[in-house]
Motif scaffolding. Sequence first.
Motif, PDB file in Angstrom:
ATOM      1  N   MET A  61       0.811  -1.218   0.000  1.00 17.68           N
ATOM      2  CA  MET A  61       0.000   0.000   0.000  1.00 17.68           C
ATOM      3  C   MET A  61       0.846   1.270   0.000  1.00 17.68           C
ATOM      4  SD  MET A  61      -3.057  -0.913  -0.201  1.00 17.68           S
ATOM      5  CE  MET A  61      -3.769   0.722   0.007  1.00 17.68           C
ATOM      6  N   GLY A  62       2.139   1.115   0.257  1.00 19.78           N
ATOM      7  CA  GLY A  62       3.007   2.287   0.327  1.00 19.78           C
ATOM      8  C   GLY A  62       2.919   3.001   1.661  1.00 19.78           C
ATOM      9  N   LEU A  63       2.365   2.319   2.672  1.00 19.94           N
ATOM     10  CA  LEU A  63       2.243   2.935   3.997  1.00 19.94           C
ATOM     11  C   LEU A  63       3.565   2.874   4.757  1.00 19.94           C
ATOM     12  CD1 LEU A  63      -1.244   1.414   4.932  1.00 19.94           C
ATOM     13  CD2 LEU A  63      -0.755   3.765   4.222  1.00 19.94           C
ATOM     14  N   ILE A  78       7.078   0.359  -7.526  1.00 21.12           N
ATOM     15  CA  ILE A  78       6.379   1.451  -6.838  1.00 21.12           C
ATOM     16  C   ILE A  78       7.321   2.214  -5.921  1.00 21.12           C
ATOM     17  CG2 ILE A  78       4.205   0.163  -6.871  1.00 21.12           C
ATOM     18  CD1 ILE A  78       4.561  -0.024  -3.716  1.00 21.12           C
ATOM     19  N   LEU A  79       8.545   1.732  -5.782  1.00 18.21           N
ATOM     20  CA  LEU A  79       9.449   2.372  -4.825  1.00 18.21           C
ATOM     21  C   LEU A  79       9.705   3.814  -5.255  1.00 18.21           C
ATOM     22  CD1 LEU A  79      11.918  -0.488  -3.886  1.00 18.21           C
ATOM     23  CD2 LEU A  79       9.702   0.125  -2.915  1.00 18.21           C
ATOM     24  N   GLY A  80       9.511   4.718  -4.309  1.00 16.86           N
ATOM     25  CA  GLY A  80       9.695   6.137  -4.598  1.00 16.86           C
ATOM     26  C   GLY A  80       8.451   6.814  -5.127  1.00 16.86           C
ATOM     27  N   ARG A  81       7.442   6.026  -5.472  1.00 14.15           N
ATOM     28  CA  ARG A  81       6.215   6.656  -5.968  1.00 14.15           C
ATOM     29  C   ARG A  81       4.964   6.088  -5.301  1.00 14.15           C
ATOM     30  NH1 ARG A  81       6.744   5.303 -12.134  1.00 14.15           N
ATOM     31  NH2 ARG A  81       8.799   4.477 -11.719  1.00 14.15           N
ATOM     32  N   ALA A  82       5.188   5.440  -4.160  1.00 10.48           N
ATOM     33  CA  ALA A  82       4.086   4.743  -3.494  1.00 10.48           C
ATOM     34  C   ALA A  82       3.015   5.689  -2.968  1.00 10.48           C
ATOM     35  CB  ALA A  82       4.629   3.882  -2.356  1.00 10.48           C
TER      36      ALA A  82
END
Length: 294
Positions: A61-63, A78-82
């Motif tokens: 979820m990028g949390l 998704i790393l850096g844009r989560a």
Amino acid sequence: MSPVLELRNLTKTFATKRAFGRKGAEVRAVNKVSLVIEKGQIYGLAGESGSGKSTIARMIMGLTGPTSGDILINGTSILGRAASLEHRQKVQMVFQNPGASLNPRRTVGQSIAVPLVAHHYAGNRAARIGALLEMVQLPAHFADRYPHELSGGQKQRVAIARALAVNPSLLVLDEPTSALDVSVQAKVIDLLEGLVAELGLTFLFISHDLSLMRNFAQTVGILYLGEIVETGPVGPVFANPQHDYTRLLIASVPVISAEEEALRPHIPLINGEIPTAEALLALREGTQPKETLK
Ligand code: ADP
Ligand code: MG
């Protein structure tokens, strides 16, 4: 076509509390987890409490960020844009406790409108909210209700509707039915199954409940102390588990669930007759009933 979700050696360590300036030990909550979920699939992530399930969900979820490894959605890291709006459109989550995930001051309609507004939904918002409620088998007029007016199952349906509002590629369901009664659980699972078939959704379904997993998921990953110790199609993994821990987990699946067991009457019935109130009282107090059971 790229898989909807790919985890590559995903690892997360937490530092434990430091005492008097000394460096604390590290807890490896998630250790080199790799998995692939193709479009339309239900992937079940199973494991006991503390095995790292929610930490994996939170990273997707990028949390929270991973310590190492990578997370790819539709083939893109998704790393850096989560935290981006784009990521939040692609991945949505349904949490365990539907009561806590809905704002008590907002009506159902207002809660479902939040992602529609955030993602600049261009169509008729009220119509979309009605359609989403219909998708989760709730009447459209529920849009005007407040969470406290709904049952646990209805709240979870609203949470699912809200998660579907922006047409996500992946739905992460973290123990979505564990807070619900057994009978309600089955209905919510039926609904989720229908949605996968209807909308071509892709699920990461997280649960400690292996009997649920067996019926619902197609592929299963068994998580033990932060590592996937066994993975494969549900049928073969359950029929012929290779890892000791999987065997142990499967062996401990009760024939009926604990909730069902709790509902069973624990009064000894004699000749199938209902005991008298007096006999019941005596039974509870551990004394002999004055009157024998009829
Ligand atoms: P599960 O969802 O399978 O019950 P979690 O992912 O919540 O497991 O937790 C995995 C491990 O990581 C546990 O040992 C937990 O105590 C630890 N943990 C989770 N979040 C944190 C945190 N923010 N700080 C320190 N330790 C954590
Ligand atoms: Mg958890």
